[in-house]
Design a protein around this motif. Sequence first.
Motif, PDB file in Angstrom:
ATOM      1  N   UNK A  60       7.522  23.320  52.115  1.00  0.00           N
ATOM      2  CA  UNK A  60       7.021  22.056  51.574  1.00  0.00           C
ATOM      3  C   UNK A  60       6.174  22.313  50.332  1.00  0.00           C
ATOM      4  N   UNK A  61       5.347  23.357  50.412  1.00  0.00           N
ATOM      5  CA  UNK A  61       4.486  23.705  49.281  1.00  0.00           C
ATOM      6  C   UNK A  61       5.328  24.090  48.073  1.00  0.00           C
ATOM      7  N   UNK A  62       6.387  24.820  48.346  1.00  0.00           N
ATOM      8  CA  UNK A  62       7.282  25.269  47.278  1.00  0.00           C
ATOM      9  C   UNK A  62       7.978  24.074  46.631  1.00  0.00           C
ATOM     10  N   UNK A  63       8.407  23.146  47.472  1.00  0.00           N
ATOM     11  CA  UNK A  63       9.082  21.945  46.955  1.00  0.00           C
ATOM     12  C   UNK A  63       8.132  21.108  46.109  1.00  0.00           C
ATOM     13  N   UNK A  64       6.886  20.968  46.572  1.00  0.00           N
ATOM     14  CA  UNK A  64       5.893  20.198  45.812  1.00  0.00           C
ATOM     15  C   UNK A  64       5.615  20.853  44.470  1.00  0.00           C
ATOM     16  N   UNK A  92      -1.096  19.804  51.915  1.00  0.00           N
ATOM     17  CA  UNK A  92       0.136  20.530  52.281  1.00  0.00           C
ATOM     18  C   UNK A  92       0.087  21.967  51.759  1.00  0.00           C
ATOM     19  N   UNK A  93      -0.354  22.109  50.498  1.00  0.00           N
ATOM     20  CA  UNK A  93      -0.397  23.437  49.874  1.00  0.00           C
ATOM     21  C   UNK A  93      -1.492  24.303  50.480  1.00  0.00           C
ATOM     22  N   UNK A  94      -2.660  23.703  50.693  1.00  0.00           N
ATOM     23  CA  UNK A  94      -3.793  24.451  51.242  1.00  0.00           C
ATOM     24  C   UNK A  94      -3.501  24.888  52.672  1.00  0.00           C
ATOM     25  N   UNK A  95      -2.821  24.021  53.422  1.00  0.00           N
ATOM     26  CA  UNK A  95      -2.557  24.286  54.831  1.00  0.00           C
ATOM     27  C   UNK A  95      -1.676  25.512  55.044  1.00  0.00           C
TER      28      UNK A  95
END
Length: 221
Positions: A60-64, A92-95
Motif C-alpha cells: 500500500x505504501x509503495x502504491x501511494x 499507511x506509510x508510517x505503519x
Amino acid sequence: MDAAEDLETLGEKLYTLIYPKHKETAGKLTGMLLELPGPVLSQMLQDKTTLTAAVEKALRALQLAQEPGRVTCKDEDDVSVSSDSLGEQLFELVDVYNTGHSQKITGMLLEQHKDAVLKLLSDPKLLEEQVNFALNTLKEQNMEETDFSDTSDADDSERLGEKIFSLVEELRPLHANDITGMLLEMEPAALHQLLTDPTMLEAAVHKAQAALDSQNRTLSS
C-alpha cells in the motif's frame, strides 16, 4: 560485519518468501521490510500471517508513493488534498515501520506544513529519517517520564525552584527564599500550574506570606 551478514541473510529469506506472489516488486518490498527491527523480521520468517500483513502494508505504501497525482497535484485542486486524506496516507506509510507508535508518529509528522507532509509522501528516504527521529523523540520522552532516579528528581526540583523563586521575588522580594521553600513542598504538578497561572501563584504566595507572618508573630511573642 556480523550484523550486515545477518541482514543480508534475512533479506534473502524474505525475498524468497515474497517473490512467488510479488515478482515485480519483490526487491522493493524486501528493502522496505528490512528497515524494520530485527526481532520483527525474525517473527515474519516464522509467522506467515505477520509476513503477509507486513507485505500488504508495504505494498500500500509503495502504491501511494507511486501515485503522485493523488498527493502532489496541487495545481488542480489544493483543497482536495484534505488533512484527513493526508493523515490517512501518511499513517499507511508510517505503519509499515511497525514502530508500535504509528498513530503518535503520524500526528507528530502532520504538525508540519502541508508541503512538507506532501514531500514525505513522495520521498520514502526522507519519511524513514523523520519516522526514526520521531520514534527517538518518543523514546526520550518515555525515558524522561519513567526516569525516577535521584539525580533527575534533584535536577527537576532545582529547575522548578529557580523558576518559582524568580516569580516570587517579583511579588515578595524580602521573603522570596522562605516563601519559595514553602511552595516547593507542594506537589510538582501544582508547582507547574503555578508557573503558568499568575493568579494561582499570587494566591499561593499570599497564603505562604500569611503563614510566615503568623509564624514570626508566634516566635516574637
